[in-house]
Design a protein around this motif. Sequence first.
Motif, PDB file in Angstrom:
ATOM      1  N   GLY A  56       0.557  -1.232   0.139  1.00 51.39           N
ATOM      2  CA  GLY A  56       0.276  -0.011   0.063  1.00 51.39           C
ATOM      3  C   GLY A  56       0.912   1.584  -0.097  1.00 51.39           C
ATOM      4  O   GLY A  56       1.892   1.185   0.491  1.00 51.39           O
ATOM      5  N   PRO A  57       0.517   2.692  -0.445  1.00 51.48           N
ATOM      6  CA  PRO A  57       1.090   3.147  -0.370  1.00 51.48           C
ATOM      7  C   PRO A  57       1.747   4.482   0.720  1.00 51.48           C
ATOM      8  O   PRO A  57       2.412   4.560   0.828  1.00 51.48           O
ATOM      9  N   ASP A  58       0.863   4.670   2.228  1.00 53.63           N
ATOM     10  CA  ASP A  58       1.500   4.016   3.286  1.00 53.63           C
ATOM     11  C   ASP A  58       2.056   2.951   4.139  1.00 53.63           C
ATOM     12  O   ASP A  58       2.578   3.601   4.679  1.00 53.63           O
ATOM     13  N   ASP A  59       2.395   2.013   3.199  1.00 58.43           N
ATOM     14  CA  ASP A  59       3.839   1.415   3.441  1.00 58.43           C
ATOM     15  C   ASP A  59       5.301   2.435   4.126  1.00 58.43           C
ATOM     16  O   ASP A  59       5.244   2.937   3.554  1.00 58.43           O
ATOM     17  N   GLU A  60       5.490   2.154   5.460  1.00 59.44           N
ATOM     18  CA  GLU A  60       6.607   2.302   5.849  1.00 59.44           C
ATOM     19  C   GLU A  60       7.464   2.312   5.109  1.00 59.44           C
ATOM     20  O   GLU A  60       8.919   3.393   5.334  1.00 59.44           O
ATOM     21  N   ARG A  61       7.557   1.465   4.304  1.00 61.71           N
ATOM     22  CA  ARG A  61       9.292   1.142   3.612  1.00 61.71           C
ATOM     23  C   ARG A  61       9.410   1.426   2.433  1.00 61.71           C
ATOM     24  O   ARG A  61      10.045   2.159   1.959  1.00 61.71           O
ATOM     25  N   ARG A  62       8.018   1.773   1.761  1.00 62.93           N
ATOM     26  CA  ARG A  62       7.800   2.658   0.726  1.00 62.93           C
ATOM     27  C   ARG A  62       8.333   4.222   0.854  1.00 62.93           C
ATOM     28  O   ARG A  62       8.657   4.783  -0.007  1.00 62.93           O
ATOM     29  N   GLY A  63       7.963   4.827   2.341  1.00 64.51           N
ATOM     30  CA  GLY A  63       7.983   6.101   2.856  1.00 64.51           C
ATOM     31  C   GLY A  63       9.488   6.341   2.783  1.00 64.51           C
ATOM     32  O   GLY A  63      10.422   7.289   2.258  1.00 64.51           O
ATOM     33  N   ARG A  64      10.245   5.475   3.031  1.00 57.50           N
ATOM     34  CA  ARG A  64      11.317   5.409   3.245  1.00 57.50           C
ATOM     35  C   ARG A  64      12.423   5.391   2.309  1.00 57.50           C
ATOM     36  O   ARG A  64      12.935   5.833   2.040  1.00 57.50           O
ATOM     37  N   ALA A  65      12.111   4.611   1.630  1.00 55.31           N
ATOM     38  CA  ALA A  65      12.092   3.944   0.322  1.00 55.31           C
ATOM     39  C   ALA A  65      12.822   5.736  -0.544  1.00 55.31           C
ATOM     40  O   ALA A  65      13.916   5.966  -1.211  1.00 55.31           O
ATOM     41  N   VAL A  66      11.797   6.018  -0.840  1.00 59.16           N
ATOM     42  CA  VAL A  66      11.076   7.258  -1.635  1.00 59.16           C
ATOM     43  C   VAL A  66      12.070   7.990  -0.796  1.00 59.16           C
ATOM     44  O   VAL A  66      12.636   9.571  -2.164  1.00 59.16           O
ATOM     45  N   THR A  67      12.040   8.347   0.450  1.00 62.02           N
ATOM     46  CA  THR A  67      13.102   9.430   1.041  1.00 62.02           C
ATOM     47  C   THR A  67      14.255   9.403   0.376  1.00 62.02           C
ATOM     48  O   THR A  67      14.785  10.843  -0.049  1.00 62.02           O
ATOM     49  N   VAL A  68      15.435   8.473   0.446  1.00 60.77           N
ATOM     50  CA  VAL A  68      16.320   8.308   0.573  1.00 60.77           C
ATOM     51  C   VAL A  68      16.511   8.288  -1.369  1.00 60.77           C
ATOM     52  O   VAL A  68      17.536   8.792  -1.805  1.00 60.77           O
ATOM     53  N   TRP A  69      15.758   7.735  -2.150  1.00 67.68           N
ATOM     54  CA  TRP A  69      15.907   8.215  -3.749  1.00 67.68           C
ATOM     55  C   TRP A  69      15.554   9.403  -4.144  1.00 67.68           C
ATOM     56  O   TRP A  69      16.713   9.964  -5.023  1.00 67.68           O
ATOM     57  N   LEU A  70      14.813  10.320  -3.185  1.00 61.72           N
ATOM     58  CA  LEU A  70      14.831  11.859  -3.662  1.00 61.72           C
ATOM     59  C   LEU A  70      15.770  12.879  -3.727  1.00 61.72           C
ATOM     60  O   LEU A  70      16.380  13.552  -4.141  1.00 61.72           O
ATOM     61  N   LEU A  71      16.730  12.126  -2.250  1.00 63.42           N
ATOM     62  CA  LEU A  71      17.566  13.016  -1.798  1.00 63.42           C
ATOM     63  C   LEU A  71      19.312  12.561  -2.574  1.00 63.42           C
ATOM     64  O   LEU A  71      19.703  13.216  -3.411  1.00 63.42           O
ATOM     65  N   GLU A  72      19.377  11.017  -3.471  1.00 63.14           N
ATOM     66  CA  GLU A  72      19.679  10.358  -4.397  1.00 63.14           C
ATOM     67  C   GLU A  72      19.868  11.295  -5.962  1.00 63.14           C
ATOM     68  O   GLU A  72      20.623  11.958  -6.117  1.00 63.14           O
ATOM     69  N   GLN A  73      18.363  11.432  -5.829  1.00 63.39           N
ATOM     70  CA  GLN A  73      18.103  11.978  -7.208  1.00 63.39           C
ATOM     71  C   GLN A  73      18.502  13.723  -7.404  1.00 63.39           C
ATOM     72  O   GLN A  73      18.499  14.478  -7.780  1.00 63.39           O
ATOM     73  N   ALA A  74      18.837  14.015  -5.754  1.00 65.58           N
ATOM     74  CA  ALA A  74      18.710  15.381  -6.075  1.00 65.58           C
ATOM     75  C   ALA A  74      20.359  16.213  -5.874  1.00 65.58           C
ATOM     76  O   ALA A  74      20.682  16.693  -6.500  1.00 65.58           O
ATOM     77  N   ALA A  75      21.111  14.535  -5.746  1.00 69.20           N
ATOM     78  CA  ALA A  75      22.461  14.784  -5.694  1.00 69.20           C
ATOM     79  C   ALA A  75      22.959  14.504  -6.725  1.00 69.20           C
ATOM     80  O   ALA A  75      24.127  15.644  -7.405  1.00 69.20           O
ATOM     81  N   LEU A  76      21.969  13.692  -7.799  1.00 69.05           N
ATOM     82  CA  LEU A  76      22.116  13.782  -9.178  1.00 69.05           C
ATOM     83  C   LEU A  76      22.058  15.155  -9.595  1.00 69.05           C
ATOM     84  O   LEU A  76      22.968  15.647 -10.869  1.00 69.05           O
TER      85      LEU A  76
END
Length: 770
Positions: free
Chosen positions: A230-250
């Motif tokens: 589900g979209p509210d899965d905490e695992r998804r929230g953590r992963a998307v947070t880190v992904w956004l930070l990686e994209q910001a670094a790019l």
Amino acid sequence: MSTEPEPASKDATDAVDTGPETPGTAEVSAPDTPDAAEPDAAEPDATEPDTPAESAAGSGDGGEAAAQVSEGEAELAAQRVERERIERRKAGKQGPIDAGGKLSGTAADLLAAVRAVESGEKPAAAVFGAPQPARRPAPEPVRRPRPAHPEPAAAPAGPVGPAPETVRSVRGVLAEGGAPESLAPQTAALLGEGAEDTLRADPWQLLRVGGVRPEQADGFARALLGAQCGPDDERRGRAVTVWLLEQAALAGHTALELPRLTATLAQRGVPDPDAAVQGALTEGEALAFQDALDEPGARPERAAGGTDGAGAEGESAEGEGEERPVRVLIGLERYALAEESLADGLSRLVNSAPKQDGSAADWEQAAASAQGSAAELIRAVAGHGLVLHTGGEASLAEPAALLRAAHTLGLRAWAAAPGPLGRDRFAALLGDPSSEAPSPGPGQAAPAPATAPAAVTVTGLLTGAEGPGRDADGALDLDLLVVLDAPQLDVEAGALLAESLPDGARLVLTGDPAVLWSVGPGRVFADLLAARLCPQVASRRPDPGPLGELVSGIGIGELGQVEAPGKEVVIVPVRDAGEAVHRTVQLVADSVPRAIGVPAEETQVITPGHGGAAGTRVLNAALKERLNPGPGRFGGFDPGDRVVHTPAPGRVLPGRVVGADADGLHLSCAGETMVVPQDRVEGSVRHGWALTAHQALGGRWPAVVVVLPGDAVPALSRPWIYTAFGRAARHLSVVHGVEQALPRAVSEIPAKPRTTRLPVLLTPHVPATD
């Protein structure tokens, strides 16, 4: 400026397939893996909801199970050893962390405190306590003395890449989730021995693989978890947070402001962005920082939870109890540590006296023998550990004069460029007897002939493959380092260089501040120029001729007409991308060699991106068909093909194909022969007749053809145009299909801002001024 009169005609390039690439949505598709050094085609703000996921890990070093150690792996291993040395030094320091650090308390307390400060319910000083150390102590590395002569980087011990059984198990779970099995080697390398169990427990870990987007990871998770997903899965929230930070670094950011990060998480369908950030902080996947802001009208008081970097809390002379405005940033640990290491290393250079190599009279004699800005540069370097030097192409004669003066004084002086293009360009300048060089003073002997060139690449210097090597303490065995093309320096490379310099050494950063910034995160040169913590020498040597006049105008936001009696600048108007491709091939293969006298092999094509109807892929296919036709029997390449090779993220090596055999593709790059294994060719080698502006940084060619098709408008900016046009030494042709977007970009679109912490980290070290 003149206009190329030759009419367009139909040729084989019109048949090139230019269909758009379609990203995956619910299902995972094999990600496109562009070179890490080429974000020109899509360099949007990484926090926008529709930003393409282009990963620096997608350069062909994704962890394939190869028995042979590649150059890139050896380089990364050497950098890890150096990083351990830096961490050892940092862990041994006493006192508080400079200008902010990881906040104390649980992540929940942090977020609650941030909200309280932002809403004005509580003053910052009452909410935030003393900070905890921002980094964990690194284990004591085993240090061995490095020889003082160049040596290749040591190969990492043990097996290279993930175990075959791990790759097989990962391939099975990827197939079960509908993901491409080709991602198995890279996924296994990233997640380690228990990669299969990790993916089953948290399918969103697939987001760590370069090029995979959140919607693709969602499809993979649905296939594995079913109704539990589900979209509210905490695992998804953590992963998307880190992904956004990686994209910001790019996109160049070393951290993101908390409100911006949470807003973007909401755009990505994360129901509770605060909880997602809290989860990433709790798991140690991200760090939080608070940095003081010097806003207009703000009184310089204490930053909550921060320090002034000098052992005392950041209080102003105006009294305690009043607050400085602060911003809360979220970032990845690797970039946070690199930025703090860089600030510490630069502070050490600024605050320590340089080694006394030669008397003051000797330095003054060397300066008096030079001319203009070169004399100013020599005098500044004589008395300071860190000096910044700015200027265009012609100003390179000044650091060359400095290097010769240093050799005359007996200093172990070296110049390092980010890539081989800049290194070779400067080495040729050093060897030119007509370029400016001070003569030996009375009683000084001329320097002995160097046994190795004084110009190297940054990577070669750090790994020991080029340059002086390291001394018994692990520091670079030199007295003076001149870093060329300094705007290309990112925070990680900058930190490694600053921390590698011995005590008493001098560092000069020189470059043109108007060109594109680094591919990696940060804007080191621009931040240092803005901080004004050391002497700055601006060259007064203009670039000559019509090309120099054109590029100088672009640098100040003006695209003017220039007189070009020798066809130094030619504008070629086109109506569509197909005509742009055809006219480009015509210019390179026929018009420029015939009218200008520059052969095709010395002409470089530059275009904004890899994709699109006139990107590097299409242009290279058309140019290959005309200049070196062949079946592409070696993975799409033939002997004689012009290529660029990226052995590691951020490195671009231009060269040519020599041949191929069972070992891989044989290339000649920068005068050296290398072999790219077969399984790495697709991800790390591209044709090189047409490059992006970032790939061309550091290089100069006798003739350049800049291609601006209609779909290039979103990529245009003043730094991009300045960089592309500035690569031409004798002749510039502009294949122009963007109409008024070109002058508008020059006058109205500056460089995209980047969020970095370096200015705040440097603030405590700026010398007081009256």
